[in-house]
Design a protein around this motif. Sequence first.
Motif, mmCIF file in Angstrom:
data_model
loop_
_atom_site.group_PDB
_atom_site.id
_atom_site.type_symbol
_atom_site.label_atom_id
_atom_site.label_comp_id
_atom_site.label_asym_id
_atom_site.label_seq_id
_atom_site.Cartn_x
_atom_site.Cartn_y
_atom_site.Cartn_z
ATOM 1 N N ASP A 1 10.511 1.698 2.759
ATOM 2 C CA ASP A 1 9.902 2.797 3.499
ATOM 3 C C ASP A 1 9.254 2.311 4.805
ATOM 4 O OD1 ASP A 1 10.659 4.478 1.494
ATOM 5 O OD2 ASP A 1 8.729 4.384 0.441
ATOM 6 N N ARG B 1 -2.146 -0.061 1.906
ATOM 7 C CA ARG B 1 -3.154 0.910 2.321
ATOM 8 C C ARG B 1 -4.529 0.260 2.478
ATOM 9 N NH1 ARG B 1 -2.178 6.620 -0.961
ATOM 10 N NH2 ARG B 1 -0.214 7.183 0.102
ATOM 11 N N LYS C 1 -5.640 1.961 10.349
ATOM 12 C CA LYS C 1 -5.559 2.344 8.945
ATOM 13 C C LYS C 1 -4.101 2.458 8.531
ATOM 14 C CE LYS C 1 -7.103 5.822 5.608
ATOM 15 N NZ LYS C 1 -7.853 7.089 5.410
ATOM 16 N N LEU D 1 -1.386 3.882 6.309
ATOM 17 C CA LEU D 1 -1.195 5.056 5.451
ATOM 18 C C LEU D 1 -0.116 4.843 4.406
ATOM 19 C CD1 LEU D 1 -1.414 7.796 8.239
ATOM 20 C CD2 LEU D 1 -3.251 6.864 6.829
ATOM 21 N N SER D 2 0.905 4.082 4.754
ATOM 22 C CA SER D 2 1.969 3.732 3.809
ATOM 23 C C SER D 2 2.647 2.455 4.303
ATOM 24 C CB SER D 2 2.983 4.875 3.682
ATOM 25 O OG SER D 2 3.706 5.038 4.890
ATOM 26 N N PRO D 3 3.206 1.638 3.397
ATOM 27 C CA PRO D 3 3.343 1.869 1.956
ATOM 28 C C PRO D 3 2.003 1.717 1.219
ATOM 29 C CG PRO D 3 4.091 -0.317 2.521
ATOM 30 C CD PRO D 3 3.804 0.363 3.813
ATOM 31 N N ARG D 4 1.996 2.172 -0.032
ATOM 32 C CA ARG D 4 0.770 2.179 -0.814
ATOM 33 C C ARG D 4 0.192 0.774 -0.984
ATOM 34 N NH1 ARG D 4 -1.347 5.918 -4.300
ATOM 35 N NH2 ARG D 4 0.506 7.209 -3.984
ATOM 36 N N SER D 5 1.059 -0.220 -1.058
ATOM 37 C CA SER D 5 0.585 -1.586 -1.290
ATOM 38 C C SER D 5 -0.231 -2.137 -0.130
ATOM 39 C CB SER D 5 1.784 -2.511 -1.548
ATOM 40 O OG SER D 5 2.661 -2.493 -0.422
#
Length: 632
Positions: A174, A41, A33, A35-39
């Motif tokens: 990030d 997820r 899974k 978790l980051s970055p949001r793109s």
Amino acid sequence: MARRLAAALCLAVAAVSVAVATARFVVEKNSVKVLSPRSLRGRHEAAIANYGVPDYGGTLTGVVVYPADARLADGCRPFGEAAAKALRSRSRRPVVLLVDRGGCYFALKTWHAQLAGAAAVLVADGVDEPLLTMDSPEEETPDMAFLANITVPSALVTKQFGDALRAAASAADDEVVVRLDWRESMPHPDERVEYELWTNSNDECGPRCDEQAAFVGAFRGHAQLLEKRGYALFTPHYITWFCPDAFLETTQCKAQCVNRGRYCAPDPDGDLAAGYSGRDVVLENLRQLCVHRVANARNASWLWWDYVADYHLRCSMKGDHYTRRCADDVAKSLGLPMDLIDECMGDPDADVENDVLKTEQIVQVGHGTRGDVTILPTLVINNVQYRGKLESTSVLKAICAGFKESTEPDVCLTPEMETDECLNNNGGCWRDEKTNITACKDTFRGRICQCPVVDGVQYQGDGYTHCKAVGPGRCAMNNGGCWKGTRDGKTFSACSDSDLSGCKCPPGFKGDGLHCEDVDECSEKLACSCPHCSCKNTWGSFDCSCHGNNLMYIKAEDTCIAKNMSAFGWLVTTLVLSCLAGAGVAGYVFYKYRLRRYMDSEVMAIMSQYMPLEGQNGERLPLREEAQVEHA
């Protein structure tokens, strides 16, 4: 020449077996899974490698790092000290090293990543294809001694997912944080784990055979403990092949098979003219299967572990003791009857099916969530093939992951197996500070917040913010969570064992049951309100008295009456009682001597009309003795 013929036969047998059984392979998976970055997820599948130590039942959160040096991108070279430092995460989270597929063995990539400090390895596929299981080399050479030392988990991811991770990890933005999750990789339906080990009695097949023997010796104690206490059900299995019809009369078939080519095993050393034969291996495999069956019939199935471990030590091929006589000695030392074992084995020279070995060939074919068994050793837990190193602690952890939460045996909850999350802030669950009763329950997969049962008393609630004792005996547990007070030697409680739940302030108090306060019956005119009464409030009750020494308070009527009566009053009372007594005596005399005699005469008259008595000439006789006396 004989060695080549044996090898050719093995290949022919394997080819025929695959064609007949239509081999079916199942890829065991865990989830990754992002978790980051949001793109990025989302949740993705990954194929668990068949080496290293997958963290069955657990998770690992880390930062994906991709080597900046293109020469190290496939992980086939040692990273070196400088490159290893560059692989560290800025947030100091564990590193999940991403490497490209190709260039060398999968296991070698993982080994180099482990030496560089990686906590896990993801291998990105180079082509668009279904996921497959990464395995260690079939032929292990001396330079592959590192295989036994791989302890980090590995998994293969698809090309699409690997490309996305590589691009995000190579950017200077990030960190790419992922969670590797093995909690659902092992089925855990109930409180008993069922597992099986596909093995071999041959101890001349190199590192694989050594691994099996070492595992049996090291895991024997855990296995017997789990089985004796009913936590696990274990079944051993052995692979056999069959000889094609065209080879039935050949030396190769006769040397490596029993029951006219139906059940075969490769020659241990590949030389048909010397040493032990494949036939010897099949017979000992069959004997070990029958040891388990006979021991199981005697409710001591765990003796299989003792027999196999002892046989390996006492009856090895290297010591030239791989014989029936040595097997007899081992069985007798364990109290196993050889006559029953021989009966189970049957006649290996007969041209008939052997029920035991036939069953083994049938169950070798995959079913349900389990694929075909084609390599040794193979461990199957809850009908799922175990992936990873066949090592005692690793296997025990995988078995522990097969129990339903909160049903694990104590051996699964030791510090070596898992971390007790209830020790840190009570796991975020409810706890009664007064009694130290907690809803936090440690399990192999982590803590669960569940209202407990304490001394037979059930607590109910969400387990996180509140739990309350309910049912019989609840008042013994912190007074059921209700109000309770003691003053001046008197104790009152808002908890009643006659009520299965709830709190209610006792008489003399008011409130919601969690908090109760005394009711002032005097000021609120709830009691002691008669004209001659004097009221004094007490805690939980009241005292009421009457003005004057000759008055007495009657609480039920809330009134005062005289304590002493006058002489005239006593005389009247005595006369009334005397009259009542006289009337009672007179009534009794009238009934006995007048009314009853009349009734007896009438009853006799009626009876004589319908039922004349013999010898009495129709006379009417009295019913009672006293009536006869009066007529005399």
